[in-house]
Scaffold this motif. Structure first.
Motif, PDB file in Angstrom:
ATOM      1  N   LEU A   1       0.823  -1.210   0.000  1.00  0.00           N
ATOM      2  CA  LEU A   1       0.000   0.000   0.000  1.00  0.00           C
ATOM      3  C   LEU A   1       0.857   1.261   0.000  1.00  0.00           C
ATOM      4  CD1 LEU A   1      -2.945  -0.737   2.469  1.00  0.00           C
ATOM      5  CD2 LEU A   1      -3.124  -0.212   0.038  1.00  0.00           C
ATOM      6  N   SER A   2       1.916   1.247   0.808  1.00  0.00           N
ATOM      7  CA  SER A   2       2.730   2.450   0.932  1.00  0.00           C
ATOM      8  C   SER A   2       3.497   2.755  -0.345  1.00  0.00           C
ATOM      9  CB  SER A   2       3.714   2.306   2.103  1.00  0.00           C
ATOM     10  OG  SER A   2       4.632   1.260   1.849  1.00  0.00           O
ATOM     11  N   GLY A   3       3.724   1.737  -1.185  1.00  0.00           N
ATOM     12  CA  GLY A   3       4.483   1.959  -2.399  1.00  0.00           C
ATOM     13  C   GLY A   3       3.639   2.282  -3.615  1.00  0.00           C
ATOM     14  N   LEU A   4       2.323   2.372  -3.430  1.00  0.00           N
ATOM     15  CA  LEU A   4       1.430   2.612  -4.568  1.00  0.00           C
ATOM     16  C   LEU A   4       1.082   4.083  -4.712  1.00  0.00           C
ATOM     17  CD1 LEU A   4      -1.119  -0.345  -4.313  1.00  0.00           C
ATOM     18  CD2 LEU A   4       0.745  -0.092  -5.940  1.00  0.00           C
ATOM     19  N   HIS A   5       0.979   4.509  -5.969  1.00  0.00           N
ATOM     20  CA  HIS A   5       0.513   5.854  -6.273  1.00  0.00           C
ATOM     21  C   HIS A   5      -0.762   5.816  -7.112  1.00  0.00           C
ATOM     22  CE1 HIS A   5       4.209   7.493  -4.640  1.00  0.00           C
ATOM     23  NE2 HIS A   5       4.885   6.620  -5.366  1.00  0.00           N
ATOM     24  N   GLN A   6      -0.859   4.805  -7.962  1.00  0.00           N
ATOM     25  CA  GLN A   6      -2.049   4.639  -8.784  1.00  0.00           C
ATOM     26  C   GLN A   6      -2.285   3.152  -8.979  1.00  0.00           C
ATOM     27  OE1 GLN A   6      -1.887   6.692 -12.505  1.00  0.00           O
ATOM     28  NE2 GLN A   6      -4.022   6.335 -12.996  1.00  0.00           N
ATOM     29  N   LEU A   7      -3.537   2.733  -8.951  1.00  0.00           N
ATOM     30  CA  LEU A   7      -3.858   1.314  -8.990  1.00  0.00           C
ATOM     31  C   LEU A   7      -4.023   0.788 -10.409  1.00  0.00           C
ATOM     32  CD1 LEU A   7      -6.495   0.890  -6.134  1.00  0.00           C
ATOM     33  CD2 LEU A   7      -4.144   0.054  -6.150  1.00  0.00           C
ATOM     34  N   ALA A   8      -3.503  -0.412 -10.626  1.00  0.00           N
ATOM     35  CA  ALA A   8      -3.839  -1.218 -11.785  1.00  0.00           C
ATOM     36  C   ALA A   8      -4.425  -2.518 -11.244  1.00  0.00           C
ATOM     37  CB  ALA A   8      -2.597  -1.486 -12.638  1.00  0.00           C
ATOM     38  N   GLN A   9      -5.054  -3.321 -12.101  1.00  0.00           N
ATOM     39  CA  GLN A   9      -5.736  -4.515 -11.612  1.00  0.00           C
ATOM     40  C   GLN A   9      -4.788  -5.468 -10.899  1.00  0.00           C
ATOM     41  OE1 GLN A   9      -9.203  -5.099 -11.779  1.00  0.00           O
ATOM     42  NE2 GLN A   9      -8.543  -6.556 -10.233  1.00  0.00           N
ATOM     43  N   LYS A  10      -3.544  -5.593 -11.392  1.00  0.00           N
ATOM     44  CA  LYS A  10      -2.616  -6.527 -10.743  1.00  0.00           C
ATOM     45  C   LYS A  10      -2.284  -6.079  -9.327  1.00  0.00           C
ATOM     46  CE  LYS A  10       1.599  -4.451 -12.697  1.00  0.00           C
ATOM     47  NZ  LYS A  10       2.826  -4.726 -13.494  1.00  0.00           N
ATOM     48  N   GLU A  11      -2.235  -4.761  -9.094  1.00  0.00           N
ATOM     49  CA  GLU A  11      -1.994  -4.272  -7.743  1.00  0.00           C
ATOM     50  C   GLU A  11      -3.192  -4.551  -6.844  1.00  0.00           C
ATOM     51  OE1 GLU A  11      -1.099  -2.228 -10.340  1.00  0.00           O
ATOM     52  OE2 GLU A  11       1.065  -2.500 -10.102  1.00  0.00           O
ATOM     53  N   VAL A  12      -4.397  -4.382  -7.386  1.00  0.00           N
ATOM     54  CA  VAL A  12      -5.609  -4.688  -6.619  1.00  0.00           C
ATOM     55  C   VAL A  12      -5.630  -6.162  -6.245  1.00  0.00           C
ATOM     56  CG1 VAL A  12      -8.121  -4.756  -6.669  1.00  0.00           C
ATOM     57  CG2 VAL A  12      -6.920  -2.822  -7.687  1.00  0.00           C
ATOM     58  N   ASP A  13      -5.314  -7.033  -7.218  1.00  0.00           N
ATOM     59  CA  ASP A  13      -5.319  -8.472  -6.961  1.00  0.00           C
ATOM     60  C   ASP A  13      -4.308  -8.842  -5.885  1.00  0.00           C
ATOM     61  OD1 ASP A  13      -7.252  -8.762  -8.890  1.00  0.00           O
ATOM     62  OD2 ASP A  13      -5.859  -9.376 -10.465  1.00  0.00           O
ATOM     63  N   ALA A  14      -3.159  -8.159  -5.882  1.00  0.00           N
ATOM     64  CA  ALA A  14      -2.133  -8.449  -4.881  1.00  0.00           C
ATOM     65  C   ALA A  14      -2.558  -8.006  -3.487  1.00  0.00           C
ATOM     66  CB  ALA A  14      -0.820  -7.767  -5.271  1.00  0.00           C
ATOM     67  N   LEU A  15      -3.391  -6.973  -3.409  1.00  0.00           N
ATOM     68  CA  LEU A  15      -3.799  -6.437  -2.111  1.00  0.00           C
ATOM     69  C   LEU A  15      -4.977  -7.178  -1.505  1.00  0.00           C
ATOM     70  CD1 LEU A  15      -3.490  -2.636  -2.921  1.00  0.00           C
ATOM     71  CD2 LEU A  15      -2.168  -3.869  -1.199  1.00  0.00           C
ATOM     72  N   LEU A  16      -5.840  -7.740  -2.348  1.00  0.00           N
ATOM     73  CA  LEU A  16      -7.014  -8.423  -1.821  1.00  0.00           C
ATOM     74  C   LEU A  16      -6.605  -9.684  -1.081  1.00  0.00           C
ATOM     75  CD1 LEU A  16      -9.516  -8.065  -4.798  1.00  0.00           C
ATOM     76  CD2 LEU A  16      -9.530  -6.834  -2.633  1.00  0.00           C
ATOM     77  N   PRO A  17      -7.334 -10.017  -0.001  1.00  0.00           N
ATOM     78  CA  PRO A  17      -6.970 -11.208   0.771  1.00  0.00           C
ATOM     79  C   PRO A  17      -7.033 -12.458  -0.085  1.00  0.00           C
ATOM     80  CG  PRO A  17      -8.549  -9.862   1.967  1.00  0.00           C
ATOM     81  CD  PRO A  17      -8.460  -9.298   0.575  1.00  0.00           C
TER      82      PRO A  17
END
Length: 228
Positions: free
Chosen positions: A127-143
Motif C-alpha cells: 500500500l505504501s508503495g502505490l501511487h495509482q492502482l492497476a488490476q494486478k496491484e488490486v489483486d495483490a492487495l485483496l486477501p
C-alpha cells in the motif's frame, strides 16, 4: 522500519498474556495496550489509534463483532485480526463483512500469528508503495488464501483456441528468432491461417511481439518472436 502498533483485546487474562509474549517475540511490533473489556477496548482504540487489533469475539460486556462494526462505521484506520474460539460459520461471515484482515481459531499457535503478521506487513508495504492502482496491484492487495497446497488455475482459453495446439505454437516460438505464420504452420503441420490465429492470440496475451517486414518484392509480412 516503523513498528506496527498492536492492541490486544482479550477478556481471558492468561490468553492475553500468551498473546503479549507472542507479540514481543516478533520483530517490528509495538504493543500499545491490552484491553480485557469492550469498554476498555473502545477507550484504548480512541486514545492509542493502533495499526492492528488482535480481537476476541465473546466478552462479558459485549461482542467483538460489534466493536468491529463500530470501527468500520467511523472509518477507523485500525485493522483487525480476529482470534477467537467461535467456529460458527455466521460469525466468520460477519467478520468478513466487517473487513477483518485474518481470522484465527483458538488455541493460538505462535507460527500462525507470525504468518498473519508477516502477510499484514507485506500488505502495508504494498500500500505504501502505490501511487495509482492497476488490476494486478488490486489483486495483490485483496486477501488470498496462503495455503501451500493450492494448485494454479487452468488457463482459460477463448473459443477457437485449443490448449494442445497453443503449446505447439509456443514450443516453435521458444526456439528463438522471428517466425512467419506460414513457417510456424509448416513446423507443426497446420495451415498458415490456423498458425496466425494462435500467434495473434499470443501477441494479445503479451507472450509474443509482432512486427511487419517487407520481402524482396515489397510484400508486407508479419513476423512473430518472443518478447525480450
Amino acid at each position: 522500519m516503523t513498528p506496527i502498533r498492536i492492541l490486544i483485546v482479550e477478556d481471558d487474562r492468561k490468553i492475553a498474556e500468551i498473546q503479549r509474549r507472542f507479540v514481543e517475540r516478533l520483530e517490528g511490533l509495538e504493543l500499545c495496550g491490552i484491553a480485557h473489556t469492550m469498554a476498555d477496548a473502545r477507550d484504548l482504540v480512541e486514545v492509542m489509534s493502533p495499526d492492528l487489533i488482535l480481537l476476541d469475539v465473546y466478552f462479558p460486556d459485549g461482542n467483538g463483532l460489534d466493536l468491529l462494526r463500530e470501527l468500520r462505521a467511523i472509518d477507523s484506520s485500525s485493522d483487525v485480526i480476529l482470534i477467537t474460539a467461535a467456529k460458527e460459520v455466521e460469525t466468520l461471515r460477519s467478520a468478513l463483512r466487517g473487513g477483518v484482515f485474518d481470522y484465527i481459531l483458538k488455541p493460538l499457535v505462535f507460527e500462525r500469528l507470525q504468518d498473519a503478521i508477516s502477510r499484514y506487513r507485506d500488505h502495508l508495504n504494498r500500500l505504501s508503495g502505490l501511487h495509482q492502482l492497476a488490476q494486478k496491484e488490486v489483486d495483490a492487495l485483496l486477501p488470498r488464501s496462503s495455503g501451500e497446497d493450492e494448485t494454479p488455475k487452468e488457463e482459460r482459453l477463448p473459443k477457437g483456441i485449443d490448449a494442445l495446439t497453443l503449446n505447439k505454437i509456443r514450443a516453435v516460438a521458444a526456439r528463438g528468432g522471428q517466425w512467419s505464420a506460414e513457417e510456424v504452420g509448416a513446423e507443426m503441420g497446420a495451415s498458415r491461417t490456423t498458425a496466425r490465429r494462435y500467434l495473434e492470440y499470443l501477441v494479445g496475451t503479451g507472450e509474443l511481439s509482432a512486427e511487419v517486414t517487407y520481402g524482396s518484392v515489397g510484400r508486407p509480412e508479419r513476423r512473430y518472436a518472443h518478447k525480450t
